[in-house]
Design an enzyme around this catalytic site. Structure first.
Site, PDB file in Angstrom:
ATOM      1  N   PRO A   1       0.882  -1.187  -0.023  1.00  0.00           N
ATOM      2  CG  PRO A   1       0.164  -0.927   2.279  1.00  0.00           C
ATOM      3  CD  PRO A   1       1.125  -1.875   1.439  1.00  0.00           C
ATOM      4  CB  CYS A   2      -0.174   4.634  -0.749  1.00  0.00           C
ATOM      5  SG  CYS A   2      -0.119   6.213   0.092  1.00  0.00           S
ATOM      6  N   PRO A   3       2.356   4.426   1.494  1.00  0.00           N
ATOM      7  CG  PRO A   3       3.766   5.840   2.735  1.00  0.00           C
ATOM      8  CD  PRO A   3       2.831   4.860   2.812  1.00  0.00           C
TER       9      PRO A   3
END
Lengths: 86, 375
Positions: free
Chosen positions: A22-24
């Site tokens: 997932p981000c980041p």
């Protein structure tokens, strides 16, 4: 399905598999592994995270690296290619 | 009774402002006075009608428009839907809405529901390419141009009213982020506002439709006092909203200067004291009370949570916040970093001490979150 033709795929020196991150995390991986390629070399991040499409170019701008563009990994997942400048 | 004050450390007034002190007493009195149906001819009904008309006149006066151009709606979102889609329905040219890429999602949802969208890109500071907007406006089939007065996430003020549109292509402006704080621009046929964003109660939107605009109700009508509105009027809430709006307009010269300077402090300190940070939006031509920045390698949800733990309530446009997996379309359109994002918006009584406390706390929070991933 491939989003881009294979003739558009860049020959990179190192490809980071961030497909499930997932981000980041994809950008964090990019920063961690920049030093693994020579100056002038190409580093690619493969990521499904939709934020990576914006954040990889933004990272390049902030860290004075060269954003080469997006293509796709063999399985069609978006891949973002960076050239190490320093 | 002393008025409501902003909770200390609450830096999210752009999501919702606490009730303005000027609205509180009005609301309490109107709850007792304005309960009846304003369409009825009995004494209680006439009282309600008087309060509703007063609210409309006060709102018109505060915004510099005619009273018959003001409609109260059950939300700002509904005012956006009504205003934009009513202009589309009134168009003889087609159903295309030319809009900036940084409009609030309420505009996007309205277009998706009842029109055809033609999105125009923005520059790095969030300001729309006016030339492209005008190009889109003159294309056959274009019904309406939609452009916000100011951006709700990054604060950049758009040049609404400064460009030439064809006579039969009206402009809709989503004025929610700026209404009360800044004077309305010119050039629009319909506009929308939202009371909870200026310190009025939630559940009150303002739709403005110019007297000569070709606007047709896009939704089923009703038989209320105002032909553009539907449902039983919330007379106490609209009166309180009008009182708050008047107060905000009366104090904005003083408040805006103070908030603008405080935001400058945060912009400067964040850029100087947090490594690898991107402060975004126009530094000068912006909303006075709002700023946005993004911190490299930082998870937005962790940032919101850690700052909350220290007593600071902030918003984030990052995908890593729990409510969404996609990043803010505003940050995306501007091409700026979307993760580690903080949107900070000041209240009318936010102090220099609060702002400094936030700036003092931020570098440590960011460093701690980065340390978790070894950076």
């Amino acid at each position: 399905m491939r989003a881009w033709g294979s003739e558009m795929t860049h020959a990179v020196d190192l490809e980071l598999d961030c497909r499930e991150m997932p981000c980041p995390m994809p950008v964090i991986e990019l920063a961690r592994h920049l030093g693994d390629v020579e100056v002038g070399g190409l580093l690619a991040v493969v990521a499904r995270d939709p934020a990576a499409a914006v954040d990889v170019p933004a990272w390049c701008r902030m860290k004075q690296q060269d954003y080469v563009g997006a293509d796709a990994a063999d399985d069609g997942v978006p891949r973002y290619v960076v050239r190490r400048l320093s | 009774m002393s008025g409501a004050v902003t909770g200390e450390g609450y830096l999210d007034s752009a999501s919702a402002s606490p009730l303005h002190p000027a609205a509180r007493d009005v609301l309490l009195a109107a709850l007792d006075q304005g309960y009846a149906d304003p369409r009825r001819l009995h004494r209680a009904g006439r009282t309600s009608r008087l309060l509703l008309d007063n609210a409309r006149e006060a709102t018109a006066d505060a915004l510099g428009v005619r009273a018959d151009e003001v409609t109260f709606t059950p939300s700002g979102t509904h005012a956006v839907h009504l205003g934009l889609l009513g202009l589309v329905r009134g168009s003889r040219r087609g159903d295309v809405v030319v809009h900036s890429a940084v409009e609030h999602s309420a505009v996007g949802h309205a277009v998706a529901w009842g029109a055809t969208g033609d999105e125009v890109g923005v520059m790095g500071d969030g300001r729309v390419y006016d030339g492209d907007l005008v190009q889109g406006a003159i294309a056959p089939g274009t019904a309406v141009v939609a452009l916000q007065t100011a951006n709700h996430e990054v604060g950049t003020v758009q040049d609404v009213g400064d460009f030439e549109l064809p006579n039969d292509v009206p402009l809709f402006t989503d004025a929610r982020a700026s209404m009360g704080r800044l004077p309305l621009p010119g050039g629009w046929a319909a506009a929308a506002g939202s009371a909870h964003m200026w310190g009025g109660p939630a559940g009150v939107g303002v739709l403005l439709v110019r007297k000569r605009a070709r606007w047709r109700n896009p939704f089923p009508g009703d038989d209320r006092v105002d032909e553009r509105s539907t449902g039983f009027e919330n007379v106490p809430a609209v009166l309180a909203a009008a009182a708050a709006l008047q107060a905000v307009v009366a104090e904005r010269d003083e408040v805006n200067v103070r908030q603008h300077a405080l935001v400058d402090v945060v912009r400067r300190r964040v850029a100087a004291e947090v490594p690898d940070v991107e402060v975004v939006g126009d530094p000068d031509r912006r909303l006075p009370h709002l700023l946005t920045f993004s911190c490299l390698y930082v998870d937005g949800e962790a940032l919101v949570t850690e700052l909350d733990r220290l007593g600071f309530g902030i918003a984030s446009g990052s995908a890593c916040t729990a409510s969404t997996l996609t990043p803010s379309h505003v940050l995306e359109a501007m091409g700026v970093l979307t993760h580690g994002n903080v949107r900070l918006s000041l209240g009318r009584d936010t102090t220099r001490a609060e702002v400094d406390a936030f700036c003092d706390a931020l570098p440590g929070v960011v460093a701690e979150i980065r340390a978790r991933v070894g950076l």
